[in-house]
Design a protein around this motif. Structure first.
Motif, PDB file in Angstrom:
ATOM      1  N   LEU A  59      16.211 100.820  77.950  1.00 21.86           N
ATOM      2  CA  LEU A  59      14.903 100.200  77.752  1.00 21.86           C
ATOM      3  C   LEU A  59      14.438 100.327  76.303  1.00 21.86           C
ATOM      4  N   HIS A  60      15.078 101.213  75.560  1.00 20.57           N
ATOM      5  CA  HIS A  60      14.766 101.390  74.149  1.00 20.57           C
ATOM      6  C   HIS A  60      15.263 100.166  73.387  1.00 20.57           C
ATOM      7  N   ASP A  61      14.347  99.362  72.826  1.00 19.59           N
ATOM      8  CA  ASP A  61      14.708  98.191  72.037  1.00 19.59           C
ATOM      9  C   ASP A  61      15.398  97.125  72.907  1.00 19.59           C
ATOM     10  N   PRO A  62      14.648  96.297  73.618  1.00 20.55           N
ATOM     11  CA  PRO A  62      15.208  95.368  74.608  1.00 20.55           C
ATOM     12  C   PRO A  62      16.218  94.387  74.010  1.00 20.55           C
ATOM     13  N   VAL A  63      17.343  94.245  74.722  1.00 27.51           N
ATOM     14  CA  VAL A  63      18.415  93.390  74.195  1.00 27.51           C
ATOM     15  C   VAL A  63      18.062  91.912  74.264  1.00 27.51           C
ATOM     16  N   ARG A  64      17.063  91.520  75.054  1.00 26.74           N
ATOM     17  CA  ARG A  64      16.684  90.101  75.060  1.00 26.74           C
ATOM     18  C   ARG A  64      16.265  89.640  73.665  1.00 26.74           C
ATOM     19  N   TRP A  65      15.708  90.572  72.859  1.00 23.57           N
ATOM     20  CA  TRP A  65      15.343  90.240  71.488  1.00 23.57           C
ATOM     21  C   TRP A  65      16.549  90.309  70.557  1.00 23.57           C
ATOM     22  N   LYS A  66      17.551  91.098  70.929  1.00 26.39           N
ATOM     23  CA  LYS A  66      18.768  91.137  70.111  1.00 26.39           C
ATOM     24  C   LYS A  66      19.449  89.765  70.143  1.00 26.39           C
ATOM     25  N   TYR A  67      19.552  89.178  71.347  1.00 24.90           N
ATOM     26  CA  TYR A  67      20.142  87.845  71.452  1.00 24.90           C
ATOM     27  C   TYR A  67      19.386  86.850  70.571  1.00 24.90           C
ATOM     28  N   PHE A  68      18.071  86.928  70.580  1.00 24.21           N
ATOM     29  CA  PHE A  68      17.262  85.999  69.779  1.00 24.21           C
ATOM     30  C   PHE A  68      17.559  86.149  68.294  1.00 24.21           C
ATOM     31  N   HIS A  69      17.577  87.379  67.810  1.00 19.78           N
ATOM     32  CA  HIS A  69      17.779  87.585  66.378  1.00 19.78           C
ATOM     33  C   HIS A  69      19.201  87.211  65.953  1.00 19.78           C
ATOM     34  N   VAL A  70      20.186  87.505  66.793  1.00 15.96           N
ATOM     35  CA  VAL A  70      21.565  87.106  66.484  1.00 15.96           C
ATOM     36  C   VAL A  70      21.659  85.579  66.425  1.00 15.96           C
ATOM     37  N   GLY A  71      21.073  84.920  67.432  1.00 13.03           N
ATOM     38  CA  GLY A  71      21.134  83.462  67.477  1.00 13.03           C
ATOM     39  C   GLY A  71      20.343  82.803  66.354  1.00 13.03           C
ATOM     40  N   ASN A  72      19.186  83.349  66.043  1.00  9.36           N
ATOM     41  CA  ASN A  72      18.349  82.773  64.992  1.00  9.36           C
ATOM     42  C   ASN A  72      18.999  82.903  63.622  1.00  9.36           C
ATOM     43  N   HIS A  73      19.739  83.997  63.433  1.00 13.59           N
ATOM     44  CA  HIS A  73      20.458  84.173  62.163  1.00 13.59           C
ATOM     45  C   HIS A  73      21.622  83.197  62.072  1.00 13.59           C
ATOM     46  N   ALA A  74      22.352  83.032  63.174  1.00 17.15           N
ATOM     47  CA  ALA A  74      23.512  82.141  63.156  1.00 17.15           C
ATOM     48  C   ALA A  74      23.100  80.678  63.044  1.00 17.15           C
ATOM     49  N   LEU A  75      22.056  80.297  63.777  1.00 17.05           N
ATOM     50  CA  LEU A  75      21.669  78.891  63.851  1.00 17.05           C
ATOM     51  C   LEU A  75      20.779  78.456  62.694  1.00 17.05           C
ATOM     52  N   ASN A  76      19.851  79.317  62.315  1.00 17.14           N
ATOM     53  CA  ASN A  76      18.830  78.923  61.339  1.00 17.14           C
ATOM     54  C   ASN A  76      18.844  79.726  60.050  1.00 17.14           C
ATOM     55  N   GLY A  77      19.759  80.708  59.958  1.00 15.44           N
ATOM     56  CA  GLY A  77      19.848  81.505  58.743  1.00 15.44           C
ATOM     57  C   GLY A  77      18.673  82.431  58.538  1.00 15.44           C
ATOM     58  N   ILE A  78      17.955  82.761  59.602  1.00 16.86           N
ATOM     59  CA  ILE A  78      16.769  83.601  59.496  1.00 16.86           C
ATOM     60  C   ILE A  78      17.154  85.057  59.740  1.00 16.86           C
ATOM     61  N   ALA A  79      16.815  85.919  58.803  1.00 21.87           N
ATOM     62  CA  ALA A  79      17.165  87.330  58.907  1.00 21.87           C
ATOM     63  C   ALA A  79      16.295  88.017  59.961  1.00 21.87           C
ATOM     64  N   PRO A  80      16.870  88.979  60.687  1.00 19.36           N
ATOM     65  CA  PRO A  80      16.068  89.747  61.623  1.00 19.36           C
ATOM     66  C   PRO A  80      15.009  90.573  60.872  1.00 19.36           C
ATOM     67  N   PRO A  81      13.940  90.951  61.540  1.00 17.72           N
ATOM     68  CA  PRO A  81      12.916  91.768  60.872  1.00 17.72           C
ATOM     69  C   PRO A  81      13.477  93.127  60.477  1.00 17.72           C
ATOM     70  N   ARG A  82      12.843  93.739  59.472  1.00 21.50           N
ATOM     71  CA  ARG A  82      13.295  95.054  59.003  1.00 21.50           C
ATOM     72  C   ARG A  82      12.358  96.134  59.543  1.00 21.50           C
ATOM     73  N   HIS A  83      12.777  96.776  60.623  1.00 20.21           N
ATOM     74  CA  HIS A  83      12.049  97.930  61.140  1.00 20.21           C
ATOM     75  C   HIS A  83      12.991  98.714  62.050  1.00 20.21           C
ATOM     76  N   ALA A  84      12.535  99.840  62.535  1.00 16.55           N
ATOM     77  CA  ALA A  84      13.404 100.766  63.264  1.00 16.55           C
ATOM     78  C   ALA A  84      13.831 100.273  64.625  1.00 16.55           C
ATOM     79  N   TRP A  85      13.222  99.197  65.147  1.00 14.57           N
ATOM     80  CA  TRP A  85      13.518  98.732  66.491  1.00 14.57           C
ATOM     81  C   TRP A  85      14.285  97.431  66.478  1.00 14.57           C
ATOM     82  N   SER A  86      14.713  96.969  65.309  1.00  9.05           N
ATOM     83  CA  SER A  86      15.384  95.658  65.195  1.00  9.05           C
ATOM     84  C   SER A  86      16.903  95.812  65.160  1.00  9.05           C
TER      85      SER A  86
END
Length: 405
Positions: A378-405
């Motif tokens: 439950l620590h750092d939900p993976v549903r957001w990991k999929y989003f950040h991986v996909g957003n970086h691959a598709l749109n070139g958008i870097a994931p946020p910079r913090h301890a939970w990303s």
């Protein structure tokens, strides 16, 4: 629920000094064998691993990421992940406890002054443990802090209340996440026995039961300037801070999966009965069970591979962390976190499916594997990991910079 506030542990440690990656892995493997022997009983009785933690930090493993320039081994983060996974396969509560200590060390490496680095790295290499007082149960979200730090003469005063304080009960020093007048997050490191600090083991989670991840109350706690680390700088510019925090979480989940698979194989071979329609004399000869074990092994090894790739990626951004390289590293760690989460949940579910009805008997306490996996993932939900991986691959958008990303 335990209400111990001041457990007895070694207050003046003299830790072994590890000098290489190979030595770190060897020591972790040896400790894991010992930690596994009473992991079941510790979970069942909720007996806190105080003696085990003294051995763990005394082995030198809590200081292996200290850079070589400050006397540490400066091991690869792939090695650190392997160390945490080995210990977590034996007892994931023990494996989780140093997570915030290790994350704080990277914050010190990135943001502290040279004088602060020499002080805190030196203490850690001596065997002193840092305990977490970071997250808050009553704030808006995990990254919001109501705990404050304010200058008072030549020192600073900290006030607030923390929860999910893994490691604090067993710590020599507590690193407290607190915001200054400008809303910037600092780590204020206080002696665990400082006036105004109250640590309570109020953790009632059904998993990770012996982490003592309870409360820390901070009432006008004074710290000197040497103990105030400007952690906010680790997010203002590209750094390894978030990835280091996350890879340790992923390593704990990999360890949980490994422990569950090992337990499944042992139980199926020694205690489970074959299904009536299998035509076999032993459960381990059942073709469907064999297939499922093979599936678990493949997915475990895939998670291991991504975790090692993520560790090597972190190694590559320690000295020159560019925006692009940090984004790619964050994605690599997120991918590892996805697979380690999925194999932890899958393996702990399959344990009971493949081992059979007798595996749920209380005398075995095998549900601890699922409880640990369900709680820690439950620590750092993976549903957001999929989003950040996909957003970086598709749109070139870097994931946020913090301890939970």
């Amino acid at each position: 629920m335990s209400l111990i506030e001041n457990p007895f542990f070694e207050r003046h440690p003299n830790a072994h000094r590890i000098t290489s990656d190979a030595e770190a892995i060897e020591i972790a493997g040896e400790l894991a064998v010992d930690f596994a022997r009473q992991a079941n009983e510790r979970d069942r009785d909720r007996r806190l691993p105080v003696v085990e933690l003294d051995r763990f930090s005394g082995s030198g493993l809590w200081g292996i990421t200290v850079p070589k320039a400050y006397g540490g081994a400066g091991v690869s983060f792939a090695t650190l992940a392997k160390v945490i996974a080995l210990v977590s396969a034996a007892d994931p509560s023990i494996g989780q406890i140093p997570q915030n200590h290790l994350a704080a060390l990277d914050a010190i490496r990135v943001t502290a002054s040279e004088e602060q680095k020499r002080l805190w790295f030196g203490r850690v290499l001596q065997g002193y443990r840092l305990g977490n007082a970071f997250s808050e149960a009553k704030s808006k979200h995990v990254g919001a802090f109501e705990t404050t730090v304010r200058r008072d003469g030549d020192a600073f005063v900290v006030n607030g209340e923390k929860f999910y304080a893994t490691g604090a009960l067993f710590a020599h020093f507590i690193h407290i996440g607190a915001v200054d007048e400008e809303g910037r997050v600092h780590l204020a490191i206080a002696d665990r026995d400082a006036p105004g600090i109250t640590i309570s083991d109020t953790w009632s989670g059904f998993g990770q039961r012996t982490t003592a991840s309870g409360n820390v109350k901070i009432d006008h706690v004074r710290v000197g300037p040497e103990a105030l680390i400007p952690a906010f700088k680790g997010g203002e510019a590209p750094s390894s801070n978030g990835s280091v925090s996350q890879i340790i979480q992923a390593a704990v989940d990999l360890g949980i999966a490994q422990g569950a698979i090992d337990e499944t194989i042992r139980f199926v071979r020694t205690q489970s009965r074959p299904w009536i329609d299998s035509g076999q004399d032993h459960a381990h000869e059942d073709v469907f069970t064999i297939h499922q074990i093979g599936d678990l092994e493949v997915k475990l090894h895939a998670a291991e591979a991504l975790l090692e790739i993520a560790g090597r990626a972190i190694d590559g951004i320690l000295d020159r962390p560019s925006e692009a390289a940090v984004a790619e590293t964050t994605v690599a760690v997120a991918e590892a976190k996805v697979l380690t989460t999925e194999i932890a949940i899958l393996a702990t579910n399959k344990l009971h499916e493949l081992a059979g009805t007798r595996s749920v008997l209380a005398s075995h306490n095998l549900d601890r594997h699922w409880r640990n996996a369900r709680t820690h993932t439950l620590h750092d939900p993976v549903r957001w990991k999929y989003f950040h991986v996909g957003n970086h691959a598709l749109n070139g958008i870097a994931p946020p910079r913090h301890a939970w990303s």
